[in-house]
Design an enzyme around this catalytic site. Structure first.
Site, PDB file in Angstrom:
ATOM      1  N   ASP A  74       0.842  -1.196   0.000  1.00 17.72           N
ATOM      2  CA  ASP A  74       0.000   0.000   0.000  1.00 17.72           C
ATOM      3  C   ASP A  74       0.876   1.245   0.000  1.00 17.72           C
ATOM      4  O   ASP A  74       2.008   1.227   0.494  1.00 17.72           O
ATOM      5  CB  ASP A  74      -0.903   0.026   1.227  1.00 17.72           C
ATOM      6  CG  ASP A  74      -1.968  -1.058   1.207  1.00 17.72           C
ATOM      7  OD1 ASP A  74      -2.250  -1.578   0.111  1.00 17.72           O
ATOM      8  OD2 ASP A  74      -2.501  -1.379   2.285  1.00 17.72           O
ATOM      9  N   GLU A  75       0.337   2.334  -0.502  1.00 17.57           N
ATOM     10  CA  GLU A  75       1.095   3.581  -0.591  1.00 17.57           C
ATOM     11  C   GLU A  75       1.660   4.016   0.762  1.00 17.57           C
ATOM     12  O   GLU A  75       2.798   4.478   0.858  1.00 17.57           O
ATOM     13  CB  GLU A  75       0.201   4.685  -1.161  1.00 17.57           C
ATOM     14  CG  GLU A  75       0.907   6.004  -1.385  1.00 17.57           C
ATOM     15  CD  GLU A  75       0.034   7.029  -2.100  1.00 17.57           C
ATOM     16  OE1 GLU A  75       0.378   8.228  -2.055  1.00 17.57           O
ATOM     17  OE2 GLU A  75      -0.978   6.635  -2.707  1.00 17.57           O
TER      18      GLU A  75
END
Length: 282
Positions: A132-133
């Site tokens: 995930d970012e």
């Protein structure tokens, strides 16, 4: 591209058996390797695909490199923790995407990786998994299509083990446990996921490695790989990850929530050696 390989199979196999049965490469890749006469002696003489290779026999694979389509960006620094002819393991900072979703995106980890590889004369680099970012940590990058095929199969068979460290709010009661609740999209919030009986099966294993009355430090293994899985499951048991306001944590001064993929372990798909890479703990 070319690299030297030693047959690690316990018995003699033909090249045909090696690529189709042992390595289980895709039909397109097998056809390309055959047409290019990619399997050769160390001296560069093409090998017959139906003549058995002996156990421990050295041979080289030489083929035209398939190109990746990422735009190389020098603005994304790349920190390799491991690298050989077949793949690399790099650290992704929190706050950048693993890969672009649109061709116009150029500030992702893969843009930086491609700039790094391009500087070494390589035109191929593809991520095997993603983070995930907002999650930092180790990402596995294949450096040629054969490695990508092999590593994808290993990931599918759960032969690549990734360990995460999370700092969560509150004191987790049990020193270890398993969370098994399905996860689905949240129709009220396009960026969130939620626990739902109609969702996909999700299994998270955790172990407490440190605690005080306010926070608990966990090491986490995923049996499945759903989007936001750790974040959703921790929030579901009442212990959201510190700083993860999307899932109910209190706002803090730090820019990103406290989750890192700090260890990756697997058997090298070509050499058979154990690969164990870890970001040092503080």
């Amino acid at each position: 591209m070319k690299f030297l390989v030693k047959l690690t199979s316990p018995v003699a196999v033909t090249i045909e058996e090696l690529v189709r049965e042992n390595w289980q490469l895709g039909k397109k890749t097998v056809h390309s390797l055959r047409m290019q006469k990619a399997f050769q002696t160390p001296e560069g003489i093409a090998l017959d695909w139906n003549t058995p290779l002996e156990v421990g026999q050295a041979f080289q694979i030489k083929f035209e490199e398939e190109g990746s389509s990422y735009f190389p960006s020098p603005k994304i620094p790349v920190q390799p923790f491991y690298e050989d002819d077949h793949f690399m393991i790099v650290g992704k900072p929190a706050g950048i995407k693993t890969h672009p979703n649109e061709v116009t995106e150029t500030q992702t980890l893969m843009n930086g990786v491609f700039h790094y590889l391009d500087g070494k004369g390589h035109g191929y680099g593809e991520h095997v998994h993603r983070l995930d970012e907002g999650t930092s940590g180790l990402v596995l990058i294949a450096k040629h299509p054969i490695a990508k095929n092999l590593l994808d199969k290993m990931l599918e068979k759960k032969q690549i083990v990734r360990t995460y460290e999370a700092i969560v709010e509150g004191s987790v009661k049990n020193n270890q446990g398993t969370i098994k609740t399905a996860i689905a999209s949240d129709r009220h919030h396009p960026n969130r996921r939620r626990v739902s009986q109609t969702g996909q099966t999700a299994i998270t294993h955790y172990q407490v490695v440190g605690r005080n009355p306010q926070i608990t430090k966990l090491h986490i293994l995923l049996e499945t790989g759903r989007t936001h899985q750790i974040r959703v499951h921790m929030a579901h048991i009442g212990h959201p990850i510190v700083g993860d306001t999307l899932y109910g944590a209190r706002a803090i001064t730090a820019q990103h929530y406290a989750l890192q993929a700090f260890r990756i372990q697997f058997r090298h798909p070509i050499t058979g050696e154990l690969v164990n890479v870890e970001i040092p703990r503080t």
